[in-house]
Design a protein around this motif. Structure first.
Motif, PDB file in Angstrom:
ATOM      1  N   ASP A  13     -11.519  46.424 -14.056  1.00 24.02           N
ATOM      2  CA  ASP A  13     -10.092  46.058 -13.999  1.00 24.02           C
ATOM      3  C   ASP A  13      -9.241  47.324 -14.032  1.00 24.02           C
ATOM      4  O   ASP A  13      -8.295  47.485 -13.262  1.00 24.02           O
ATOM      5  CB  ASP A  13      -9.693  45.182 -15.195  1.00 24.02           C
ATOM      6  CG  ASP A  13     -10.394  43.839 -15.214  1.00 24.02           C
ATOM      7  OD1 ASP A  13     -11.626  43.838 -15.348  1.00 24.02           O
ATOM      8  OD2 ASP A  13      -9.722  42.797 -15.098  1.00 24.02           O
ATOM      9  N   TYR A  20     -10.720  37.429 -28.853  1.00 25.68           N
ATOM     10  CA  TYR A  20     -11.657  37.452 -27.734  1.00 25.68           C
ATOM     11  C   TYR A  20     -13.074  37.438 -28.278  1.00 25.68           C
ATOM     12  O   TYR A  20     -13.388  38.128 -29.249  1.00 25.68           O
ATOM     13  CB  TYR A  20     -11.468  38.698 -26.861  1.00 25.68           C
ATOM     14  CG  TYR A  20     -12.437  38.725 -25.685  1.00 25.68           C
ATOM     15  CD1 TYR A  20     -12.194  37.941 -24.558  1.00 25.68           C
ATOM     16  CD2 TYR A  20     -13.600  39.494 -25.724  1.00 25.68           C
ATOM     17  CE1 TYR A  20     -13.087  37.925 -23.491  1.00 25.68           C
ATOM     18  CE2 TYR A  20     -14.501  39.480 -24.655  1.00 25.68           C
ATOM     19  CZ  TYR A  20     -14.235  38.707 -23.541  1.00 25.68           C
ATOM     20  OH  TYR A  20     -15.123  38.689 -22.491  1.00 25.68           O
ATOM     21  N   GLY A  80     -19.350  41.438 -12.708  1.00 27.62           N
ATOM     22  CA  GLY A  80     -17.927  41.098 -12.622  1.00 27.62           C
ATOM     23  C   GLY A  80     -17.719  39.689 -12.072  1.00 27.62           C
ATOM     24  O   GLY A  80     -16.648  39.121 -12.183  1.00 27.62           O
ATOM     25  N   ASP A 126     -18.972  36.715 -13.049  1.00 28.70           N
ATOM     26  CA  ASP A 126     -19.776  36.159 -14.140  1.00 28.70           C
ATOM     27  C   ASP A 126     -20.594  34.900 -13.842  1.00 28.70           C
ATOM     28  O   ASP A 126     -21.783  34.866 -14.056  1.00 28.70           O
ATOM     29  CB  ASP A 126     -18.876  35.866 -15.341  1.00 28.70           C
ATOM     30  CG  ASP A 126     -18.071  37.083 -15.780  1.00 28.70           C
ATOM     31  OD1 ASP A 126     -18.148  38.135 -15.112  1.00 28.70           O
ATOM     32  OD2 ASP A 126     -17.368  36.997 -16.797  1.00 28.70           O
ATOM     33  N   TYR A 180     -13.510  29.387 -11.754  1.00 26.88           N
ATOM     34  CA  TYR A 180     -13.814  30.809 -11.907  1.00 26.88           C
ATOM     35  C   TYR A 180     -14.450  31.413 -10.648  1.00 26.88           C
ATOM     36  O   TYR A 180     -13.859  31.332  -9.582  1.00 26.88           O
ATOM     37  CB  TYR A 180     -14.724  30.903 -13.128  1.00 26.88           C
ATOM     38  CG  TYR A 180     -14.636  32.142 -13.974  1.00 26.88           C
ATOM     39  CD1 TYR A 180     -13.486  32.891 -14.090  1.00 26.88           C
ATOM     40  CD2 TYR A 180     -15.762  32.542 -14.691  1.00 26.88           C
ATOM     41  CE1 TYR A 180     -13.468  34.010 -14.901  1.00 26.88           C
ATOM     42  CE2 TYR A 180     -15.745  33.650 -15.507  1.00 26.88           C
ATOM     43  CZ  TYR A 180     -14.594  34.395 -15.613  1.00 26.88           C
ATOM     44  OH  TYR A 180     -14.587  35.490 -16.417  1.00 26.88           O
TER      45      TYR A 180
HETATM   46  C1  2M8 Z   1     -14.176  38.243 -16.563  1.00 25.20           C
HETATM   47  O1  2M8 Z   1     -15.265  38.583 -17.419  1.00 25.20           O
HETATM   48  C2  2M8 Z   1     -15.152  38.547 -18.859  1.00 25.20           C
HETATM   49  C3  2M8 Z   1     -16.443  39.156 -19.410  1.00 25.20           C
HETATM   50  O2  2M8 Z   1     -16.538  40.489 -19.025  1.00 25.20           O
HETATM   51  C4  2M8 Z   1     -14.962  37.160 -19.426  1.00 25.20           C
HETATM   52  O3  2M8 Z   1     -15.028  36.156 -18.689  1.00 25.20           O
HETATM   53  O4  2M8 Z   1     -14.722  37.063 -20.633  1.00 25.20           O
HETATM   54  C5  2M8 Z   1     -14.614  38.588 -15.114  1.00 25.20           C
HETATM   55  O5  2M8 Z   1     -13.764  37.992 -14.172  1.00 25.20           O
HETATM   56  C6  2M8 Z   1     -14.665  40.101 -14.927  1.00 25.20           C
HETATM   57  O6  2M8 Z   1     -14.896  40.428 -13.589  1.00 25.20           O
HETATM   58  C7  2M8 Z   1     -13.365  40.769 -15.411  1.00 25.20           C
HETATM   59  O7  2M8 Z   1     -13.537  42.158 -15.393  1.00 25.20           O
HETATM   60  C8  2M8 Z   1     -12.960  40.320 -16.824  1.00 25.20           C
HETATM   61  C9  2M8 Z   1     -11.573  40.809 -17.230  1.00 25.20           C
HETATM   62  O8  2M8 Z   1     -10.641  40.490 -16.222  1.00 25.20           O
HETATM   63  O9  2M8 Z   1     -12.977  38.889 -16.910  1.00 25.20           O
END
Ligand code: 2M8
Length: 433
Positions: free
Chosen positions: A37, A82, A162, A164, A356
């Motif tokens: 990100d 989180y 990324g 997930d 997602y």
């Molecule tokens: C999402 O991933 C995180 C875990 O790393 C989550 O779902 O908690 C994904 O979309 C990932 O690609 C992205 O970097 C992150 C933060 O936007 O969220």
């Protein structure tokens, strides 16, 4: 939103998400700093706030481990809400003193962002500071994560991709039986409209189980590599790694640094990309490779098209890839409000319109396709995609992802990379016609 307001509104999102040294991906769902990100976010800043772009990359690179792994999250000790939280990862013996980090990686977009930063700033001193760290990270990926010396990094966890909960990982995850899981409480579901926007409990159990294995081996790659039940050569991750190696080479030239090792990485990737990811060049689609089952993961997702971004494959094959962009498998004309590519093809059995990475449109993937189309001079097609991305955010706002049927936003609102890449698209990503 009027087109004139788009730039200002995108900047406001980044302003809202700025936390002094870095930008959070979302003010609600993701309250820490995420690795890929931040690289996408830094690219947006290069157009109007260089010092923020610099700080963004500095802060993420400061979290680098002794073995050069660049963690996917740098935790903000002030932030909460989180899961998995900083205490869960047990990475203290690896992470820099005083920093709380996760213990896995994300796609290496950083060198690409660093080169863009240089083009805007001519800040040689700064890229001299970043260069050894970026090179160290790429070496980590091409040595520790590639003991086979294939030229391509292996991922250990869906979070490393990324993407997930992409259907690309379903088969690999299905054969994993989570055992002895610690008790855990998710917080993501508190921040979305519907639970179906996020991964399932079965997915999360497996995500946690895989981290438990990493913790058991104290993140030591040699052991992990032998024992990990999830080991994949990810086609998107490695497309990005190739583009990032090319950017690193540019940085080496600018700095007058030794570049033979980088040239060797690039050469190996160029020789083997097609064999590693494209089982049928006539088809023009690219797939991940599962190292445990020893086969290609043939799922129709946007990942199958992303290698266009690398510019590594000959044009006759890429012409076939480009035909898929308009195919009903992806975004058939008439069924989608905006002609963009969803994360999973519309007519596949695992497509889910608001879940997602299993169907929605994401801006970063379409941004990579846009750049690839430009590289191969499919300029009209590229412009159509760029315009559609801008139309989508103008109508729906800066969401994390969008329903391909009606363009409605889902996941987090005020999502940083949607805003920063919108800024980049408004500047046509600095590409010269
Ligand atoms: C999402 O991933 C995180 C875990 O790393 C989550 O779902 O908690 C994904 O979309 C990932 O690609 C992205 O970097 C992150 C933060 O936007 O969220």
């Amino acid at each position: 939103m009027k087109i004139d307001d788009l730039l200002g509104n995108a900047k406001s999102v980044l302003e809202k998400n700025w936390r002094g040294k870095h930008t959070v991906p979302s003010p609600t769902l993701y309250p820490h700093q995420w690795s890929w990100d931040s690289a996408f976010i830094a690219m947006g800043y290069t157009h109007y706030a260089l010092e923020r772009g610099c700080s963004e990359l500095d802060n993420i690179l400061n979290g680098q481990w002794k073995n050069c792994l660049l963690p996917h999250i740098i935790f903000d000790p002030e932030a909460s809400g989180y899961f998995p939280d900083p205490n869960y990862w047990k990475t203290e013996s690896h992470s820099p003193k005083g920093m709380l980090t996760s213990g896995i990686v994300q796609p290496p977009v950083h060198a690409i962002a660093a080169l863009k930063y240089y083009h805007h700033s001519r800040g040689e001193k700064i890229i001299r500071r970043w260069f050894p760290r970026l090179k160290g990270f790429h070496r980590y990926l091409l040595e520790n994560r590639d003991p086979e010396r294939s030229g391509f990094a292996t991922i250990y966890h869906p979070w490393e991709s990324g993407f997930d909960n992409s259907p690309r990982w379903d088969e690999a995850l299905a054969r994993i039986e989570p055992r002895d899981l610690p008790e855990y409480k998710r917080s993501d579901l508190d921040h979305v409209k519907k639970a179906e926007e996020r991964p399932t409990k079965e997915d999360y159990d497996r995500y946690i189980y895989l981290v438990e294995i990493l913790k058991r081996f104290n993140y030591e790659d040699e052991e992990v590599y032998k024992e990990m039940p999830f080991k994949i050569k990810d086609v998107v991750f490695n497309t990005i790694l190739y583009v990032a190696n090319k950017a690193l080479l540019e940085l080496a030239k600018i700095l007058g640094e030794e570049n033979s090792e980088i040239l060797e990485w690039i050469g190996r990737q160029e020789d083997r990309f097609l064999k590693q990811f494209c089982p049928d060049p006539e088809e023009g689609l690219f797939y991940d490779y599962d190292l445990v089952l020893n086969h290609f993961i043939k799922r129709r997702t946007v990942a199958a098209l992303i290698p266009i971004y690398a510019g590594i494959v000959e044009k006759p094959i890429i012409e076939k890839t480009v035909q898929w962009l308009d195919h009903s498998h992806f975004c058939a004309k008439g069924t989608c409000k905006f002609p963009l590519i969803p994360s999973t093809s519309l007519d596949s059995p695992y497509f889910k319109h608001i879940t997602y990475w299993r169907g929605p449109i994401w801006i970063n993937t379409n941004w990579m396709l846009y750049q690839g189309l430009r590289t191969y001079h499919f300029n009209e097609h590229a412009e159509r995609l760029r315009k559609a991305m801008l139309d989508l955010v103008r109508e729906s706002g800066f969401h994390e992802y969008f329903d391909p049927h009606n363009g409605e936003g889902h996941g987090s609102d005020n999502f940083s990379w949607t805003a920063s890449l919108t800024i980049d698209l408004l500047y046509k990503c600095d590409l010269v016609d």
